[in-house]
Design a protein around this motif. Structure first.
Motif, PDB file in Angstrom:
ATOM      1  N   VAL A  33       0.815  -1.220   0.000  1.00 12.73           N
ATOM      2  CA  VAL A  33       0.000   0.000   0.000  1.00 12.73           C
ATOM      3  C   VAL A  33       0.844   1.265   0.000  1.00 12.73           C
ATOM      4  N   HIS A  34       2.131   1.147   0.281  1.00 12.89           N
ATOM      5  CA  HIS A  34       3.028   2.303   0.183  1.00 12.89           C
ATOM      6  C   HIS A  34       4.453   1.825  -0.038  1.00 12.89           C
ATOM      7  N   PRO A  35       4.785   1.492  -1.308  1.00  9.17           N
ATOM      8  CA  PRO A  35       6.114   0.942  -1.575  1.00  9.17           C
ATOM      9  C   PRO A  35       7.238   1.861  -1.085  1.00  9.17           C
ATOM     10  N   LEU A  36       6.969   3.165  -1.001  1.00  5.81           N
ATOM     11  CA  LEU A  36       8.014   4.112  -0.601  1.00  5.81           C
ATOM     12  C   LEU A  36       7.601   4.917   0.622  1.00  5.81           C
ATOM     13  N   GLY A  37       7.012   4.255   1.591  1.00  6.59           N
ATOM     14  CA  GLY A  37       6.625   4.977   2.789  1.00  6.59           C
ATOM     15  C   GLY A  37       6.248   4.012   3.888  1.00  6.59           C
ATOM     16  N   ASP A  38       5.934   4.568   5.038  1.00  9.03           N
ATOM     17  CA  ASP A  38       5.466   3.759   6.156  1.00  9.03           C
ATOM     18  C   ASP A  38       4.646   4.675   7.049  1.00  9.03           C
ATOM     19  N   ALA A  39       3.332   4.469   7.006  1.00 10.60           N
ATOM     20  CA  ALA A  39       2.425   5.361   7.725  1.00 10.60           C
ATOM     21  C   ALA A  39       2.638   5.292   9.236  1.00 10.60           C
ATOM     22  N   GLU A  46      10.092   8.479   8.167  1.00 11.23           N
ATOM     23  CA  GLU A  46       9.497   7.918   6.959  1.00 11.23           C
ATOM     24  C   GLU A  46      10.220   8.442   5.730  1.00 11.23           C
ATOM     25  N   LYS A  47      10.524   9.729   5.750  1.00  7.99           N
ATOM     26  CA  LYS A  47      11.209  10.329   4.608  1.00  7.99           C
ATOM     27  C   LYS A  47      12.625   9.747   4.458  1.00  7.99           C
TER      28      LYS A  47
END
Lengths: 67, 345
Positions: A33-39, A46-47
């Motif tokens: 759901v977010h290949p380039l992030g982590d909610a 995260e950045k």
């Protein structure tokens, strides 16, 4: 796109599919759901995660791939 | 029965690669492989016209060539159109496939060609055409033409066509119901035993194969490279201006990021029905990492970020469709960017 001679690096959580279709450069993404992030991470961390993934991807583009 | 036959400059006897720019030539009667074809089709069939065209001319002027060939085949009152065999000649295969597909669709007469399964013409046209597997050995011309004639006769006579393995054509990806004597369990047990005994067997569910694509050379100097981001996660500007479908997308979009340092949540939506899109809607950088790419651009790590990102929805797409989307994207980016970061959900 690689058939046209453009090197591609694929960032995805689902690396088996990427390998199955023959992607030559694959980076393990951080979740479907977010290949380039982590909610769940604070924004700065995260950045930083995203920065690392993109840098890994750029490194892969610089490397020779033996077929 | 009247047959029109298409050949490239080589098999049409015009010349080799130096003649690949030759435009369409029309000969009455059969030429080269056409004579073998006429024999193989047997009594009552006549190759009334042979169309010969250079491979480069054909692929560079495909639309114009199609129109002219359709006109010739129509005025020749043909009952059958045959192109090739093309073996592993890529441009020849692509042209033969395009012409057969056009003749079949526009004139409603059967069209048959032949080439190796790896020929790019197969990928493009196997779903709509009967393409005989020619193998790559040109010396086997007689056998290949005989198989083309066999399928042609069945099509002309409107007889049912059997399976690819029985008739010698390349699978069109069609599933057909069939009544069988034995249960799936028994058939499967037979296959396992055959496999264990190293005997030949035919799977009823062929696995899709992806021919390997050689990796293009790496980026030599990242600090000068132009990098584009492509995603199949369906990120689009608010309102989905190109109306990209949420699944089985047939189109893709390209969206400007000029002057943008960070993709703001409220400005985008996701044209994709296959994953929980809340996280990307909240922060689109999680799919298209624009924020860090801008930083890396400023720091000189990459030369330049391409001014648009390309997006489509990678969900439930038939393979042929996905390949076309990829080709179209490559056409836009080739010669413009040095590398692509593809993000997939």
């Amino acid at each position: 796109m690689e058939k046209a001679g453009i090197p591609v690096v694929q960032i995805t959580a689902v690396t088996p599919v990427a390998r199955m279709v023959g992607s030559n450069r694959v980076i393990q993404g951080h979740g479907i759901v977010h290949p380039l992030g982590d909610a769940d991470l604070p924004p700065e961390e995260e950045k930083e995660l995203r920065r690392q993934l993109v840098q890994q991807a750029l490194e892969a583009l610089k490397r020779e791939v033996k077929s | 029965m009247r047959v029109v036959h298409y050949l490239n400059q080589f098999f049409g006897g015009v010349g080799g690669e130096e003649k690949a720019g030759t435009s369409l030539e029309v000969h009455s009667g059969a030429l080269g492989p056409g004579r073998v074809l006429e024999q193989a089709l047997g009594e009552g069939f006549q190759v009334v016209q042979t169309l010969v065209c250079g491979d480069n001319y054909a692929v560079e002027n495909m639309d114009e060539l199609s129109v002219r060939v359709l006109e010739m085949v129509r005025s020749a009152k043909a009952d059958l159109f045959v192109a090739g065999p093309c073996f592993n000649a890529g441009r020849y295969g692509v042209a033969a496939g395009a012409l057969c597909a056009a003749v079949q669709a526009e004139l409603g007469i059967p069209a048959v060609t032949a080439m190796v399964p790896e020929n790019p013409g197969v990928d493009l046209y196997r779903q709509e055409l009967y393409i005989v597997d020619s193998g790559s050995n040109v010396a086997a011309m007689r056998d290949v033409v005989a198989r083309m004639a066999h399928i042609s006769l069945k099509l002309v006579r409107q007889e049912p066509i059997g399976r690819p393995s029985e008739e010698g054509y390349i699978s069109r990806g069609i599933l057909r119901d069939e009544l069988v004597e034995r249960t799936a369990a028994a058939r499967m047990a037979d296959m396992v035993l055959a496999k264990a005994n190293e005997e030949p067997f035919e799977s009823e569910l062929p696995v899709t194969v992806f021919p390997p694509v050689p990796a293009p050379p790496p980026v030599r100097d990242m600090s000068r490279a132009i990098i584009a981001v492509v995603t199949d996660g369906g990120l689009v500007p608010l309102g989905n201006p190109d109306h990209i479908p949420l699944s089985a997308a047939t189109i893709w979009g390209s969206y400007s990021v000029a002057g943008i340092d960070n993709l703001e949540g409220g400005n985008y939506e996701v044209a994709h029905r296959g994953y929980d899109t809340r996280h990307v809607l909240e922060d689109p950088n999680r799919l298209v990492p624009l924020d860090v790419l801008r930083e890396l651009e400023r720091a000189g790590v990459i030369g330049k970020l391409y001014e648009e990102f390309l997006s489509t929805s990678g969900l439930g797409n038939p393979l042929g469709n996905s390949r076309r989307l990829g080709r179209e994207m490559a056409q836009k980016l080739k010669g413009v960017v040095d590398a692509v970061i593809l993000t997939s959900t």
